[in-house]
Design an enzyme around this catalytic site. Structure first.
Site, PDB file in Angstrom:
ATOM      1  N   LEU A   1     -77.216 -20.421   7.285  1.00  0.00           N
ATOM      2  CA  LEU A   1     -76.827 -19.297   6.423  1.00  0.00           C
ATOM      3  C   LEU A   1     -75.339 -19.040   6.615  1.00  0.00           C
ATOM      4  CD1 LEU A   1     -79.770 -16.773   7.098  1.00  0.00           C
ATOM      5  CD2 LEU A   1     -79.501 -18.317   5.145  1.00  0.00           C
ATOM      6  N   ASP A   2     -74.713 -18.493   5.578  1.00  0.00           N
ATOM      7  CA  ASP A   2     -73.294 -18.135   5.684  1.00  0.00           C
ATOM      8  C   ASP A   2     -73.112 -16.996   6.688  1.00  0.00           C
ATOM      9  OD1 ASP A   2     -72.859 -19.931   3.630  1.00  0.00           O
ATOM     10  OD2 ASP A   2     -72.931 -18.393   2.067  1.00  0.00           O
ATOM     11  N   ALA A   3     -71.875 -16.793   7.103  1.00  0.00           N
ATOM     12  CA  ALA A   3     -71.589 -15.738   8.095  1.00  0.00           C
ATOM     13  C   ALA A   3     -72.030 -14.362   7.601  1.00  0.00           C
ATOM     14  CB  ALA A   3     -70.100 -15.725   8.421  1.00  0.00           C
TER      15      ALA A   3
ATOM     16  N   HIS B   1     -73.499 -23.066  -0.026  1.00  0.00           N
ATOM     17  CA  HIS B   1     -73.363 -21.785  -0.752  1.00  0.00           C
ATOM     18  C   HIS B   1     -74.207 -21.755  -2.021  1.00  0.00           C
ATOM     19  CE1 HIS B   1     -70.296 -20.645   1.992  1.00  0.00           C
ATOM     20  NE2 HIS B   1     -69.272 -21.209   1.412  1.00  0.00           N
TER      21      HIS B   1
ATOM     22  N   LYS C   1     -75.004 -18.332  -3.959  1.00  0.00           N
ATOM     23  CA  LYS C   1     -73.774 -17.709  -4.481  1.00  0.00           C
ATOM     24  C   LYS C   1     -73.235 -18.508  -5.671  1.00  0.00           C
ATOM     25  CE  LYS C   1     -72.570 -15.761   0.003  1.00  0.00           C
ATOM     26  NZ  LYS C   1     -71.872 -16.008   1.250  1.00  0.00           N
TER      27      LYS C   1
END
Ligand code: URA
Length: 228
Positions: free
Chosen positions: A100-102, A183, A186
């Protein structure tokens, strides 16, 4: 598994010390000295270090509720690693099955069993990942159909696999995808003229997030088996 990894997984040695011992002839595989750290070995082999038989620690299967502002990495970088506030040991042996992204929160599955995590991350296994998405603008109405058909993301050679959109309210939706391009969520919303403001993963396969933010637990045998 590589011999140096096997030695690390069976002892408290770090990779550098394991390699040094192997290269110095301290390790035997089926009674033959093996000095190549990259030799492939199997758990059925008899592997000894200075005469002591090595038994690797059993695989670990972990569910974690990732906090925003942590990264899916084994080491701290710009943000702290998601392991940094846990008491998990030998985290260098673990990897994350679908990062997962930050700024993304929620369910992360973690293991040292590469065959098992392959079933979660490879798109051909069609393992569902469900995200709760907060959007900057209200949904227009055609997104569900476009996601079902597949969206061509910039820089990709193939469209995304069919995805399912459930609209909870105009700016709060659930998106179910079966792959994990960089990503992806998004970029999918960006491709339909919207922007993801908050992103949280609720479910992977049949496993639901059921621990508080920052907490972790081991998976049950049934949960582990559900990905085989
Ligand atoms: N898709 C994204 O864009 N970010 C994530 O963290 C996970 C899926």
């Amino acid at each position: 598994m590589r011999l140096d990894k096997f030695v690390c997984k069976s002892t408290a040695l770090n990779r550098a010390n394991a390699i040094q011992l192997i290269q110095n002839g301290a390790v035997t595989v089926n009674e033959q000295v093996e000095t190549h750290e990259f030799a492939q070995v199997h758990e059925n082999n008899t592997i000894r270090l200075q005469g002591h038989t090595l038994t690797p620690r059993p695989f670990r299967y972990i569910l974690m509720h990732k906090l925003a502002g942590t990264i899916c990495s084994n080491i701290d970088e710009v943000y702290p690693s998601l392991f940094s506030a846990t008491n998990l040991e030998h985290t260098e042996e673990l990897h994350i099955a679908g990062r997962l992204d930050a700024d993304t929160t929620g369910l992360v599955l973690i293991t040292d069993d590469g065959h098992w995590s392959f079933n979660i991350t490879t798109p051909t296994q069609h393992c569902e990942k469900v995200y709760r998405v907060g959007l900057s603008r209200p949904i227009r109405g055609d997104e569900a159909e476009r996601f079902k058909q597949g969206i061509m993301l910039q820089g990709e050679s193939k469209p995304t696999l069919p995805a399912k959109l459930d609209v909870l309210s105009p700016q709060d939706v659930l998106l179910t995808i079966t792959e994990g391009k960089f990503h992806q969520v998004k970029r999918m919303f960006s491709a339909v003229g919207n922007r993801v403001v908050t992103l949280h993963r609720d479910r992977i396969g049949e496993v639901l997030l059921d621990v508080d933010a920052g907490e972790w637990r081991y998976l049950s045998d049934e949960e582990i088996a559900s990905f085989r």
